[in-house]
Enzyme design. Sequence first.
Site, mmCIF file in Angstrom:
data_model
loop_
_atom_site.group_PDB
_atom_site.id
_atom_site.type_symbol
_atom_site.label_atom_id
_atom_site.label_comp_id
_atom_site.label_asym_id
_atom_site.label_seq_id
_atom_site.Cartn_x
_atom_site.Cartn_y
_atom_site.Cartn_z
ATOM 1 N N ASP A 48 92.122 -0.579 -51.167
ATOM 2 C CA ASP A 48 92.283 -1.806 -50.391
ATOM 3 C C ASP A 48 93.315 -2.696 -51.064
ATOM 4 O O ASP A 48 93.058 -3.292 -52.118
ATOM 5 C CB ASP A 48 90.941 -2.543 -50.284
ATOM 6 C CG ASP A 48 91.019 -3.748 -49.353
ATOM 7 O OD1 ASP A 48 92.106 -3.994 -48.783
ATOM 8 O OD2 ASP A 48 90.001 -4.444 -49.194
ATOM 9 N N LYS B 177 84.461 -6.154 -39.300
ATOM 10 C CA LYS B 177 83.571 -7.037 -40.051
ATOM 11 C C LYS B 177 82.981 -8.050 -39.083
ATOM 12 O O LYS B 177 83.707 -8.614 -38.249
ATOM 13 C CB LYS B 177 84.316 -7.759 -41.176
ATOM 14 C CG LYS B 177 84.842 -6.833 -42.264
ATOM 15 C CD LYS B 177 85.648 -7.615 -43.297
ATOM 16 C CE LYS B 177 86.179 -6.701 -44.386
ATOM 17 N NZ LYS B 177 87.100 -7.413 -45.309
ATOM 18 N N LYS C 262 89.992 -2.145 -55.232
ATOM 19 C CA LYS C 262 90.810 -3.307 -54.913
ATOM 20 C C LYS C 262 92.097 -3.272 -55.729
ATOM 21 O O LYS C 262 92.075 -3.263 -56.970
ATOM 22 C CB LYS C 262 90.043 -4.600 -55.221
ATOM 23 C CG LYS C 262 88.862 -4.853 -54.296
ATOM 24 C CD LYS C 262 89.317 -5.262 -52.904
ATOM 25 C CE LYS C 262 88.164 -5.724 -52.042
ATOM 26 N NZ LYS C 262 88.590 -6.157 -50.687
ATOM 27 N N ASP D 252 78.357 -3.016 -49.272
ATOM 28 C CA ASP D 252 77.810 -3.098 -50.628
ATOM 29 C C ASP D 252 77.618 -4.522 -51.111
ATOM 30 O O ASP D 252 77.331 -4.738 -52.292
ATOM 31 C CB ASP D 252 78.723 -2.349 -51.602
ATOM 32 C CG ASP D 252 80.121 -2.966 -51.711
ATOM 33 O OD1 ASP D 252 80.494 -3.768 -50.825
ATOM 34 O OD2 ASP D 252 80.839 -2.646 -52.677
ATOM 35 N N ASP E 65 81.296 0.271 -45.652
ATOM 36 C CA ASP E 65 81.480 -0.538 -46.861
ATOM 37 C C ASP E 65 80.566 -1.761 -46.752
ATOM 38 O O ASP E 65 81.002 -2.852 -46.375
ATOM 39 C CB ASP E 65 82.945 -0.954 -47.003
ATOM 40 C CG ASP E 65 83.176 -1.866 -48.192
ATOM 41 O OD1 ASP E 65 82.409 -1.780 -49.167
ATOM 42 O OD2 ASP E 65 84.129 -2.682 -48.141
ATOM 43 N N THR F 38 82.441 -1.271 -54.418
ATOM 44 C CA THR F 38 83.749 -1.866 -54.669
ATOM 45 C C THR F 38 84.016 -2.087 -56.147
ATOM 46 O O THR F 38 83.182 -2.638 -56.874
ATOM 47 C CB THR F 38 83.867 -3.207 -53.924
ATOM 48 O OG1 THR F 38 83.662 -2.982 -52.517
ATOM 49 C CG2 THR F 38 85.249 -3.819 -54.121
#
Length: 327
Positions: free
Chosen positions: A175, A246, A149, A298, A296, A124
């Site tokens: 994102d 998530k 982001k 990380d 994702d 990210t």
Amino acid sequence: MARVISVEVEKFPIAGSFTISRGSKTEAEVVTCILRDGTNSGRGECVPYARYGESVEGVRAAIEAMSERISAGLDRQSLLDSMPAGAARNAVDCALWDLEAKASGKTVRSLIAPDAGSLETAYTLSLATPDEMGRQASLNAGRPLLKVKIGGGGDDIARIRAVREAAPRSRLIIDANEGWTDENVERNLTAAAELGVALVEQPLPAGRDEILRRIAHPVAICADESVHQAADLDALAGLYDAVNIKLDKAGGLTAALLLRDRARALGMKVMVGCMVGTSLAMAPAVLLAQGADFVDLDGPLLLARDRDPGLLYEGSTVFPPEPGLWG
């Protein structure tokens, strides 16, 4: 022997800072649930998220309020009906998985992902000016997948372009963290497609995303804040092409597996994501993410200090957890 439950709040410094459209932070504050049955212990980590009305104190209290029922033998299926989806249930559910594995001698990996292998995770890049994001991208241009982001106003196309120019060979996930509007979403999606973006995540605020049903999707659009559990998916058909699962949103690995399977049944792409947490939070997600279209996970790579032992990362490759960490 009755289970004994304890809850710990821990802080792990972030390397630099982590910035999204809703703000910045310099440390990851996590809540860890520990279950002991006299011989074995299991752990689960969660990251409370203010966007969903969560706080460290509230999550801790919610876990502690379940102590009697957990001590009496509450199982994971009953937990789904006893606590709402969210960070608190995630910590308890993952601790139960870990405890069951330690007690039975059967790893979670052997039960849900016996062929689990290494995964390629996104890395990210924090929200910043286009120039700064280009610098971040340049430093990570060797990584195969970057998550960018954005959602910080009118410079988003410039941000994407700066990252693409600095990392021309990397696949990109954008994102927006609910930061786009009806007025700019089509223009931004078109620009993202032209710049070779693979996925755009949650461009519009949850509950205000109906326009996605009526506009072109020149790049795949992924739901994040709009999806928590499997029951949410039917309402998202026609709005989104993918879902970001998530553990903290779904309320644990048990619910996340149901969400993953339902998304696949509906023909949606699957992304497995994370909050900024330690390897303990990522470990069950690595098993969940086997076969996912996008990964994702990380969180530990963004920390100045992870747990020891932690997950093994080699560049952007993450390996399945060893039982000494979780599962």
